[in-house]
Enzyme design. Structure first.
Site, PDB file in Angstrom:
ATOM      1  N   SER A 294       0.846  -1.204   0.000  1.00 27.89           N
ATOM      2  CA  SER A 294       0.000   0.000   0.000  1.00 27.89           C
ATOM      3  C   SER A 294       0.876   1.246   0.000  1.00 27.89           C
ATOM      4  CB  SER A 294      -0.937   0.005   1.204  1.00 27.89           C
ATOM      5  OG  SER A 294      -0.215   0.178   2.404  1.00 27.89           O
ATOM      6  N   SER A 327       2.518  -2.387   4.155  1.00 33.07           N
ATOM      7  CA  SER A 327       2.581  -0.948   3.912  1.00 33.07           C
ATOM      8  C   SER A 327       3.934  -0.558   3.344  1.00 33.07           C
ATOM      9  CB  SER A 327       2.339  -0.172   5.202  1.00 33.07           C
ATOM     10  OG  SER A 327       3.487  -0.213   6.034  1.00 33.07           O
ATOM     11  N   ASP A 328       3.952   0.476   2.532  1.00 30.69           N
ATOM     12  CA  ASP A 328       5.229   1.094   2.208  1.00 30.69           C
ATOM     13  C   ASP A 328       5.768   1.706   3.503  1.00 30.69           C
ATOM     14  OD1 ASP A 328       7.401   2.012   0.815  1.00 30.69           O
ATOM     15  OD2 ASP A 328       6.254   3.072  -0.709  1.00 30.69           O
ATOM     16  N   SER A 329       7.067   1.869   3.570  1.00 27.71           N
ATOM     17  CA  SER A 329       7.674   2.341   4.819  1.00 27.71           C
ATOM     18  C   SER A 329       7.097   3.690   5.240  1.00 27.71           C
ATOM     19  CB  SER A 329       9.194   2.469   4.642  1.00 27.71           C
ATOM     20  OG  SER A 329       9.749   1.206   4.367  1.00 27.71           O
ATOM     21  N   ALA A 331       4.057   4.520   5.820  1.00 24.07           N
ATOM     22  CA  ALA A 331       2.728   4.879   5.331  1.00 24.07           C
ATOM     23  C   ALA A 331       1.724   5.004   6.472  1.00 24.07           C
ATOM     24  CB  ALA A 331       2.246   3.842   4.321  1.00 24.07           C
TER      25      ALA A 331
END
Length: 799
Positions: A294, A327-329, A331
């Protein structure tokens, strides 16, 4: 006596450990929870759903919440290379969802992570087994770890097989080769102990200023979907998960800005579905990836990672995704620190969790997510049903990967033969060759005739640069052959190769110098003069210009797209000598090389090639490699035209001609259109057949065309099929790509190329936002680019 007692105690301890290991590992199953019996979740003959339910019923809340967070690997978060007694005091004593980039020896400007365990490859596989063993044997439930890693242009590991940048992969238009590349990435990941690869990137790059264009396959959703599907299938065929990124609408930040921005994409709902969600929908439904990442932007005021609509309704209910969302870091943290839809981290955690996020990733200790999650559960703000659902998704992926049947790398020593083998190197080399795009070749200056050239000047700031071949998200520490050395190696003693740099990539005041030009310094003038002097003694000048990793990539969006610094001045001075100039571009995004295109006779686009860059560019310049790549993104003439892409709505990219136009105030048209690329040979198209010419809404349409190599050299052509819907209930794109095939033909050889158009290829979003095939007439167009359309034929869809 004391020594004897100590020895006996040690022997008893070893015997106990040995017995414990024997008790855990049985023929055909592993006693993960160490209770001496085969539970349902440990039984390979049971269905995955039954195994998940049984495991969940035995897990505590502490163990469940640990399956919802990432532990970043050594040097990023983990401080120890191998398990230590202190791990019993860490939150992961109850397990962890995944460990990311563990012991991969990352090379990065921001977070280098050198380690002794990355190479030789077998040492890494054994190290991963040791870490996995700790989680299996030293945690109560023994739930194995999913070892994740990046892999957008080759696996992000020390000396793994490297591929050119994704924008170059996109320029190959070679589905079979991309599938092969995915298999290579998956095979190397599996051999090294990684079980999940963060690739491919399915972002649709519609703003050429955006720094991460280099990490995408291009601007067209159909092309991205087709190549992304092959990469995903290739990775997962090797028993490794493919995680798509970045979901969703990440690649269109306002003004193309990056870094601290990355929010507020101005994308209408219909455009979002047709352009930005299209590749994700197609790849999820046709390749069934086990992971989705995401993104940390918002859309229409709603942050994606906190959006039930995006993470549950769209992703799971409409697209049918059944893996886990990571999640993207940062996020999750952005929900309160950037988007301000949450007042604190605890509320941000709740929103992401409820939205459908499975695993949170950030460059911080996992407890910064796990502890708020536990607190929310204690306070009754999240319920056990949702918690079990989120954890169940993670466990499902681990079961599908076979981690509960065999959690270890079976043969660590085999990694030394599998990773970066001769076959995988050959594949990477072939991909570099196929990515070369010939943009201009006036008077057939290229290919250069080695026999007729005795003195070659190689100049330009990218001629000796190597950093473009290594990125944060790909392999590291591979030896790189720069362009100068590649040309020297190629010509050998047959010609004299002279080198002078000419200028730096940027000048001292860049990027301000793009808007306030400063005079050349004495040193800069001397550098250009030196190149001019050398050019006067050369038979041909090869100028290697463009960008490096400091000028294109993540957080490196640009406001102008000209050659940076003094590079144009260098090209102009070289061109003024009257000597033939060949311009080689190494760059990560389209550049507005207008003067260069008008006056320089030959231009080769190499993008960011892999480690073999010098070899491949030399082969291409001298004709051993006939360039067959095609642009996967439009080159505008100026940033003032943006947005300027393919596909486009009728009239939206028109010039100023026509009935209601009279001005002459703008620069119009593409510098190089989508799908464009020249060759050292020529191709003819004929005998376009469309069958049937009338079909119902559920039927397929078959299209065939004959392609002949009418030139003197063997070469590749990319046959492109475009489709135009003549009348529709809503405004649709003027026409769009709906098929392509890269073929290789000998001189005089003819091949029949076949395409099948499925109902999904004809579908549009109707007034009710439903994908529908509307009755009416369609035009099939076959060509060599989006603007060079050779043949047309009509068919009709009946009610």
């Amino acid at each position: 006596m004391k020594k004897l007692q100590l020895l006996l105690s040690l022997l008893l301890f070893c015997s106990f450990v040995s017995a414990q290991e024997k008790n855990i590992y049985h023929k055909g199953w592993v006693d993960f929870n160490k209770n001496g019996k085969m539970d349902v979740f440990e039984d390979p003959s049971q269905t995955i759903d039954k195994r998940i339910d049984d495991l969940l019923s035995q897990m505590t809340v502490e163990e469940k919440t640990c399956q919802l967070a990432t532990l970043y690997g050594y040097k990023r978060v983990l401080k120890e290379e191998m398990p230590t007694p202190s791990w019993k005091n860490e939150v992961w004593k109850d397990g962890i969802a995944n460990i990311d980039e563990e012991l991969n020896n990352l090379t990065s400007k921001t977070d280098d992570a050198p380690t002794q365990y990355s190479f030789p490859y077998s040492k890494h596989a054994s190290a991963i087994n040791t870490i996995q063993k700790w989680f299996v044997e030293e945690t109560r439930m023994g739930i194995p770890v999913d070892f994740t890693n990046e892999g957008i242009h080759g696996l992000n590991h020390d000396r793994a097989t490297s591929l050119p940048a994704p924008i170059a992969i996109g320029s190959t238009w070679d589905k079979e080769l991309v599938r092969h590349a995915g298999q290579t990435v998956g095979k190397e990941a599996k051999a090294l102990g990684y079980t999940n690869v963060y690739a491919p990137i399915l972002d649709v790059a519609r703003d050429q200023r955006w720094g991460r264009v280099v990490e995408t396959y291009g601007e067209n959703p159909f092309l991205i979907a087709e190549l992304g599907k092959q990469m995903t299938l290739g990775i997962q065929e090797e028993g490794v998960a493919s995680t798509l990124k970045h979901f969703a609408v990440y690649s269109m930040p306002k003004g193309g800005r990056d870094g601290a921005a990355r929010t507020d994409p101005h994308v209408a709902p219909r455009e979002m579905y047709q352009l930005y969600l299209y590749p994700f929908r197609r790849v999820i439904q046709e390749a069934h990836p086990l992971g989705v990442m995401s993104s940390y932007n918002d859309w229409n005021g709603e942050p994606i990672t906190g959006s039930y609509y995006f993470l549950t309704e769209l992703l799971r209910q409409k697209f049918g995704f059944n893996g886990y969302v990571v999640s993207d870091s940062e996020a999750v943290e952005y929900l309160y620190s950037k988007h301000h839809v949450a007042g604190d981290i605890k509320e941000a955690v709740r929103q992401a969790f409820e939205a459908g996020l499975n695993v949170r990733t950030n460059f911080s200790m996992p407890q910064t997510y796990i502890m708020p999650l536990r607190q929310l559960y204690k306070e009754g703000k999240i319920n056990i049903k949702t918690l079990d659902s989120r954890v169940g998704d993670v466990l499902r992926v681990k079961f599908k990967l076979g981690l509960f049947d065999d959690p270890y790398v079976k043969d660590p020593k085999a990694a030394d033969k599998i990773v970066h083998s001769e076959a995988s190197s050959a594949m990477g080399l072939q991909m570099n060759r196929e990515a070369m795009v010939l943009l201009k070749n006036q008077g057939n200056l290229l290919p250069l005739n080695k026999a007729n050239i005795k003195n070659i000047l190689v100049t330009g700031p990218l001629a000796t640069e190597k950093n473009y071949a290594t990125s944060r998200y790909g392999p590291s520490h591979n030896p790189v052959t720069n362009v100068l050395d590649g040309i020297k190696n190629y010509v050998g003693t047959g010609a004299t190769v002279t080198y002078t740099k000419g200028c730096n990539i940027v000048d001292a005041t860049w990027p301000e110098s793009e808007i306030i030009e400063t005079p050349l310094t004495a040193q800069e003038q001397a550098g250009i003069d030196s190149a001019v002097t050398a050019a006067k003694n050369a038979d041909v000048v090869i100028a290697v210009v463009g960008e490096d990793v400091e000028r294109a990539g993540e957080s490196l969006s640009r406001t102008g797209l000209n050659l940076p610094g003094r590079q144009l001045k260098l090209i102009q001075a070289l061109q003024a000598t009257g000597k033939p100039v060949v311009m080689v571009m190494i760059n990560g995004q389209p550049l507005t090389v207008n003067w260069e295109n008008k006056y320089v006779p030959a231009i080769l686009e190499a993008w960011f090639p892999g480690p073999e860059s010098g070899k491949v560019i030399a082969e291409t310049l001298f004709g051993d490699n006939n360039p067959g790549g095609k642009l996967s993104i439009t080159f505008p003439k100026t940033t003032g035209q943006l947005e300027f892409n393919f596909p486009f709505k009728p009239g939206s990219q028109a010039g100023q001609g026509g009935a209601n136009s009279w001005g002459k105030t703008s620069v119009n048209g593409a510098l190089y259109p989508f799908g464009y690329g020249l060759s050292y040979t020529t191709f003819a198209y004929d005998n376009l057949q469309v069958s049937p010419e009338k079909e119902n809404q559920q039927g397929d349409i078959t299209v065939t065309v004959d392609v002949t190599n009418t030139g003197q050299r063997k070469g590749d052509d990319v046959v492109q099929l475009y489709l135009k819907q003549e009348i529709s209930s809503v405004t649709v794109y003027e026409y769009d790509l709906r098929g392509f095939e890269r073929i290789n033909l000998n001189p005089g050889e003819k091949k029949t190329v076949k395409f099948t158009l499925h109902p999904d290829d004809l579908a549009i979003l109707d007034k009710n936002m439903n994908w529908t095939v509307e009755p009416g007439k369609f035009m099939v167009m076959i060509g060599q680019s989006s603007e060079d359309l050779k043949l047309k034929k009509e068919f009709e869809i009946m009610k």
